[in-house]
Design an enzyme around this catalytic site. Structure first.
Site, PDB file in Angstrom:
ATOM      1  N   CYS A   2       0.818  -1.213   0.000  1.00  0.00           N
ATOM      2  CA  CYS A   2       0.000   0.000   0.000  1.00  0.00           C
ATOM      3  C   CYS A   2       0.854   1.267   0.000  1.00  0.00           C
ATOM      4  O   CYS A   2       1.928   1.314   0.577  1.00  0.00           O
ATOM      5  CB  CYS A   2      -0.892   0.028   1.235  1.00  0.00           C
ATOM      6  SG  CYS A   2      -1.773  -1.506   1.543  1.00  0.00           S
ATOM      7  N   ARG A  27       4.099  -0.087  -6.296  1.00  0.00           N
ATOM      8  CA  ARG A  27       4.057  -0.889  -5.081  1.00  0.00           C
ATOM      9  C   ARG A  27       2.978  -1.964  -5.145  1.00  0.00           C
ATOM     10  O   ARG A  27       2.991  -2.902  -4.346  1.00  0.00           O
ATOM     11  CB  ARG A  27       3.816   0.019  -3.859  1.00  0.00           C
ATOM     12  CG  ARG A  27       4.931   1.028  -3.639  1.00  0.00           C
ATOM     13  CD  ARG A  27       4.555   2.053  -2.597  1.00  0.00           C
ATOM     14  NE  ARG A  27       4.533   1.500  -1.260  1.00  0.00           N
ATOM     15  CZ  ARG A  27       5.541   1.535  -0.406  1.00  0.00           C
ATOM     16  NH1 ARG A  27       6.691   2.081  -0.784  1.00  0.00           N
ATOM     17  NH2 ARG A  27       5.445   1.031   0.797  1.00  0.00           N
ATOM     18  N   TRP A  74      -3.572  -2.437  -1.109  1.00  0.00           N
ATOM     19  CA  TRP A  74      -3.406  -3.829  -1.524  1.00  0.00           C
ATOM     20  C   TRP A  74      -4.121  -4.651  -0.458  1.00  0.00           C
ATOM     21  O   TRP A  74      -3.730  -4.665   0.700  1.00  0.00           O
ATOM     22  CB  TRP A  74      -1.925  -4.181  -1.592  1.00  0.00           C
ATOM     23  CG  TRP A  74      -1.607  -5.444  -2.335  1.00  0.00           C
ATOM     24  CD1 TRP A  74      -1.479  -5.610  -3.673  1.00  0.00           C
ATOM     25  CD2 TRP A  74      -1.338  -6.725  -1.740  1.00  0.00           C
ATOM     26  NE1 TRP A  74      -1.164  -6.904  -3.969  1.00  0.00           N
ATOM     27  CE2 TRP A  74      -1.067  -7.615  -2.806  1.00  0.00           C
ATOM     28  CE3 TRP A  74      -1.309  -7.222  -0.433  1.00  0.00           C
ATOM     29  CZ2 TRP A  74      -0.763  -8.967  -2.602  1.00  0.00           C
ATOM     30  CZ3 TRP A  74      -1.017  -8.553  -0.223  1.00  0.00           C
ATOM     31  CH2 TRP A  74      -0.744  -9.417  -1.294  1.00  0.00           C
ATOM     32  N   ASN A  98      -0.933   1.580   6.011  1.00  0.00           N
ATOM     33  CA  ASN A  98      -0.173   0.498   5.387  1.00  0.00           C
ATOM     34  C   ASN A  98       0.287  -0.428   6.494  1.00  0.00           C
ATOM     35  O   ASN A  98       0.853   0.012   7.484  1.00  0.00           O
ATOM     36  CB  ASN A  98       1.036   1.062   4.629  1.00  0.00           C
ATOM     37  CG  ASN A  98       1.820  -0.020   3.907  1.00  0.00           C
ATOM     38  OD1 ASN A  98       1.327  -1.129   3.722  1.00  0.00           O
ATOM     39  ND2 ASN A  98       3.024   0.305   3.491  1.00  0.00           N
ATOM     40  N   GLY A  99       0.044  -1.742   6.330  1.00  0.00           N
ATOM     41  CA  GLY A  99       0.434  -2.706   7.342  1.00  0.00           C
ATOM     42  C   GLY A  99      -0.734  -3.556   7.789  1.00  0.00           C
ATOM     43  O   GLY A  99      -1.770  -3.631   7.122  1.00  0.00           O
ATOM     44  N   GLU A 479      15.313 -17.341 -11.736  1.00  0.00           N
ATOM     45  CA  GLU A 479      14.849 -16.002 -12.092  1.00  0.00           C
ATOM     46  C   GLU A 479      13.998 -16.040 -13.360  1.00  0.00           C
ATOM     47  O   GLU A 479      12.953 -15.384 -13.439  1.00  0.00           O
ATOM     48  CB  GLU A 479      16.061 -15.073 -12.279  1.00  0.00           C
ATOM     49  CG  GLU A 479      15.764 -13.732 -12.935  1.00  0.00           C
ATOM     50  CD  GLU A 479      14.953 -12.772 -12.094  1.00  0.00           C
ATOM     51  OE1 GLU A 479      14.679 -11.656 -12.578  1.00  0.00           O
ATOM     52  OE2 GLU A 479      14.597 -13.120 -10.946  1.00  0.00           O
ATOM     53  N   LYS A 483      10.070 -14.885 -13.449  1.00  0.00           N
ATOM     54  CA  LYS A 483       9.585 -13.801 -14.303  1.00  0.00           C
ATOM     55  C   LYS A 483       8.443 -14.266 -15.190  1.00  0.00           C
ATOM     56  O   LYS A 483       7.467 -13.539 -15.400  1.00  0.00           O
ATOM     57  CB  LYS A 483      10.725 -13.252 -15.162  1.00  0.00           C
ATOM     58  CG  LYS A 483      11.702 -12.385 -14.421  1.00  0.00           C
ATOM     59  CD  LYS A 483      11.044 -11.085 -13.963  1.00  0.00           C
ATOM     60  CE  LYS A 483      11.976 -10.304 -13.051  1.00  0.00           C
ATOM     61  NZ  LYS A 483      12.157 -10.918 -11.727  1.00  0.00           N
ATOM     62  N   GLU A 486       5.374 -14.564 -13.043  1.00  0.00           N
ATOM     63  CA  GLU A 486       4.919 -13.271 -12.538  1.00  0.00           C
ATOM     64  C   GLU A 486       4.090 -12.492 -13.548  1.00  0.00           C
ATOM     65  O   GLU A 486       3.043 -11.940 -13.205  1.00  0.00           O
ATOM     66  CB  GLU A 486       6.133 -12.406 -12.162  1.00  0.00           C
ATOM     67  CG  GLU A 486       6.705 -12.644 -10.803  1.00  0.00           C
ATOM     68  CD  GLU A 486       7.818 -11.660 -10.511  1.00  0.00           C
ATOM     69  OE1 GLU A 486       7.769 -11.011  -9.442  1.00  0.00           O
ATOM     70  OE2 GLU A 486       8.743 -11.518 -11.323  1.00  0.00           O
ATOM     71  N   HIS A 502      16.035 -36.805 -11.171  1.00  0.00           N
ATOM     72  CA  HIS A 502      15.520 -37.239  -9.871  1.00  0.00           C
ATOM     73  C   HIS A 502      14.041 -36.893  -9.694  1.00  0.00           C
ATOM     74  O   HIS A 502      13.570 -36.758  -8.568  1.00  0.00           O
ATOM     75  CB  HIS A 502      16.359 -36.635  -8.748  1.00  0.00           C
ATOM     76  CG  HIS A 502      17.769 -37.105  -8.730  1.00  0.00           C
ATOM     77  ND1 HIS A 502      18.142 -38.342  -8.264  1.00  0.00           N
ATOM     78  CD2 HIS A 502      18.917 -36.518  -9.169  1.00  0.00           C
ATOM     79  CE1 HIS A 502      19.443 -38.496  -8.383  1.00  0.00           C
ATOM     80  NE2 HIS A 502      19.937 -37.393  -8.941  1.00  0.00           N
ATOM     81  N   LYS A 602       5.109  -4.397  -5.466  1.00  0.00           N
ATOM     82  CA  LYS A 602       6.536  -4.163  -5.646  1.00  0.00           C
ATOM     83  C   LYS A 602       7.289  -4.293  -4.333  1.00  0.00           C
ATOM     84  O   LYS A 602       8.307  -4.962  -4.255  1.00  0.00           O
ATOM     85  CB  LYS A 602       6.750  -2.765  -6.238  1.00  0.00           C
ATOM     86  CG  LYS A 602       8.214  -2.411  -6.477  1.00  0.00           C
ATOM     87  CD  LYS A 602       8.819  -3.268  -7.577  1.00  0.00           C
ATOM     88  CE  LYS A 602      10.227  -2.815  -7.912  1.00  0.00           C
ATOM     89  NZ  LYS A 602      10.829  -3.696  -8.939  1.00  0.00           N
TER      90      LYS A 602
END
Length: 607
Positions: A2, A27, A74, A98-99, A479, A483, A486, A502, A602
């Site tokens: 947020c 964010r 968020w 925020n939190g 990575e 990506k 995401e 395996h 973010k």
């Protein structure tokens, strides 16, 4: 997560608030809102979804007033609906948060018993209702705020306005960042300096437990116990000009094309081009006597840390552990006193990483952080920081910050190897020379973007994708898979190439692309052997390699992305660029929201 912004100004606040919220879009959020003081009354506009919905609401029903607060939410508690969007408020008070308020359920029961009426599902409304109740008992805003903060448990950054109190905002921080900005007869609040960039470069950061009273003429700061404290005002490097997209379609595309410059800037700072030796800032500990290293981070930063672990152990010969911060903080591993803790974070505000730092501090570790925001919470809690100097990274999916972190870790590894005398200086000079070749090679990769764009058409049709790598290229495979997940929402997994037999090999058939990060070098033949096994089972083998590697794998590769030839030590940094670029072009073909993928933020500032 947020975003918070507050303004005490001399012009209408709503446009300034909306513009600042746009700078906080990176964010991640799913609703937004603004509240201002119109006369003596608090008036709000809120909307679910993207900021253009809020902008439309403001266009239809403009908000006057020069004092206000804004928020991008968020969702944690309560669905991302307009009624749950911030600011929350009553006739007396409005709050953005925020939190997470961990004791919200108990507070809600208590306040409902006292006659307070709740309208939302959120934890934040308990803050509003507690303030409203205390104000109703005749307390001043400062008294009500102090009593409220003393009751809250969890993590929060708060901005509060009060009916009948023009040019007055209270902000508070506990476990979530908040910055106070100073202007000419104007004052500002923001989740970070970037939010306030065009408004002011004079910033003071609250510390955990702090709260601040802002008026047109300045700010008064108070500590956890309510006593007045002093907080330094610093000049931030951010400016309003630093966050535009330029001629690019997306921030991610712009940031991909900044790889060569960012890597070059890091190398310029960390390597003496004349002596070919690594250069570090003055350290408050001796690298020669560090007995062990523990690396912790989240997401892509953790993958950079894994590459760092490989380099530090193989070249500097120092025992190194790497763990995701959300696990390390609860695993509570025993750490050897006098060891070095390395934390990586683009924002410097990642909640789990900050908690891992605090655990390491309790275990008597020296703390070195690799960060892109030198004014951040993690920076302020560290003994020393190595700045990635990547500039603002707006796209949720990290790109240039990742290669900057890798570059810092590579140069740092050589500094440790030199201090611990595990490599001769001639070898260190050879490896630093290899690093200095990356920017030119990165620019060449970007010039050959069409080959990656063409490959994206094949990947976009896939339901599942496997990535393989060995050594320091295994984190690059991780990575690449991250990506792709995401931003294109295609299921992808990464494995150390030797582990394929395996279990994961059972997934391979002709519909599954197998993407190998496979530069020529000491581990090439082993990886090539693993790819032969995948090809024998019908897998679509896609190779990222240099000309030598591509030639050796041409008989089994369905497609090959040929990269410039570079030393094996530097190859993981270079190979990170095309795997990120591939995810970008696949996302374009899939039509997803590249810069703000669903469900993601973010800066993850809550646990």
């Amino acid at each position: 997560m947020c975003g918070i912004v507050g303004v005490i100004g001399s012009v209408p606040a709503a446009p300034l608030l909306l513009d600042a919220l746009r700078r906080l879009e990176y964010r991640g959020y799913d609703s937004a809102g603004i509240a201002t003081l119109v006369g003596e009354t608090i008036t709000r506009r809120r909307a679910e979804g993207k900021l253009f919905n809020l902008a439309n609401a403001l266009a239809e029903n403009p908000l006057a007033g020069t004092t206000g607060i804004g928020h991008t939410r968020w969702a944690t508690h309560g669905a991302p609906t307009e009624i749950n969007a911030h600011p929350h408020g009553t006739a007396r008070v409005a709050v953005v948060h925020n939190g997470i308020i961990e004791n919200h359920a108990a507070l809600r029961r208590e306040l409902e018993a006292l006659g307070q009426h709740f309208e939302t599902e959120t934890d934040t409304e308990t803050v509003v209702q507690l303030l409203d109740y205390l104000l109703g008992q005749g307390l001043s805003p400062e008294q009500a705020a102090a009593k409220t903060f003393a009751r809250l448990e969890g993590a929060y950054a708060l901005a509060i306005i009060f009916a009948g109190h023009q040019n007055f905002i209270i902000g508070a921080q506990h476990g979530a960042p908040l910055a106070v900005g100073f202007g000419e007869s104007e004052m500002f609040l923001g989740s970070d300096a970037l939010a306030l960039a065009p408004l002011t470069q004079q910033i003071a950061y609250l510390q955990d437990g702090d709260w601040a009273v802002l008026t047109r003429h300045g700010a008064s700061f108070f500590g956890r116990d309510g006593a007045a404290v002093t907080r330094d005002i610093k000049l931030t490097k951010f400016t309003g000009a630093s966050i535009g997209k330029g001629n690019f379609r997306h921030f991610m595309e712009k940031e991909l094309h900044e790889h060569p410059v960012v890597i070059g800037d890091v190398l310029h700072r960390m390597i003496d081009a004349g002596t070919r030796m690594p250069v570090l800032p003055r350290l408050p500990f001796d690298l020669a006597t560090i007995p062990s290293i523990t690396i912790s981070a989240c997401g892509s930063a953790f993958y950079a840390g894994l590459a760092g672990k490989f380099w530090l152990e193989s070249l500097a010969r120092i025992p190194t552990d790497a763990d995701v911060a959300s696990e390390l903080r609860y695993r509570e591993p025993p750490l050897r006193a006098g060891g070095l803790g390395i934390l990586l974070s683009q924002s410097g505000e990642t909640a789990d990483t900050l908690a891992a730092l605090k655990y390491m501090r309790g275990e008597r570790q020296h703390i070195l952080s690799i960060l892109n925001v030198p004014e951040s919470s993690i920076a302020r809690a560290s003994d020393v920081i190595l700045e990635t100097i990547a500039g603002p990274e707006i796209s949720v999916a990290s790109t240039k910050a990742f290669t900057a972190q890798l570059t810092v870790l590579a140069a740092f590894t050589l500094a440790v190897a030199r201090a611990q005398k595990t490599l001769p200086e001639s070898k260190i000079a050879e490896l630093t020379t290899a690093l200095l070749q990356i920017p030119a090679a990165a620019a060449e990769v970007l010039q050959n973007e069409n080959s990656v764009r063409n490959l994206a058409a094949r990947i976009a049709q896939a339901r599942d994708v496997l990535y393989l790598g060995r050594g320091a290229c295994f984190p690059i495979a991780l990575e690449g898979a991250l990506k792709l997940k995401e931003i294109s929402y295609i299921h992808a997994e990464a494995y150390a190439a030797g582990e394929m037999k395996h279990g994961p090999i059972a997934l391979i058939d002709k519909s599954v692309p197998v993407i190998a990060i496979c530069p020529s070098g000491p581990l090439f033949e082993k990886t090539a052997s693993n790819l032969q096994e995948a090809a024998a089972r019908g897998g679509q083998i896609i190779v990222f390699s240099d000309q030598d590697g591509a030639a050796k794998l041409q008989n089994i590769a369905a497609e090959t992305i040929v990269l410039p030839k570079i030393h094996a030590f530097a190859a993981p940094i270079l190979h990170a660029i095309p795997v990120q670029m591939l995810a970008y072009h696949v996302a374009l073909l899939k039509g997803t929201d590249v810069d703000q993928p669903r469900n993601l933020a973010k800066s993850v500032t809550v646990e």
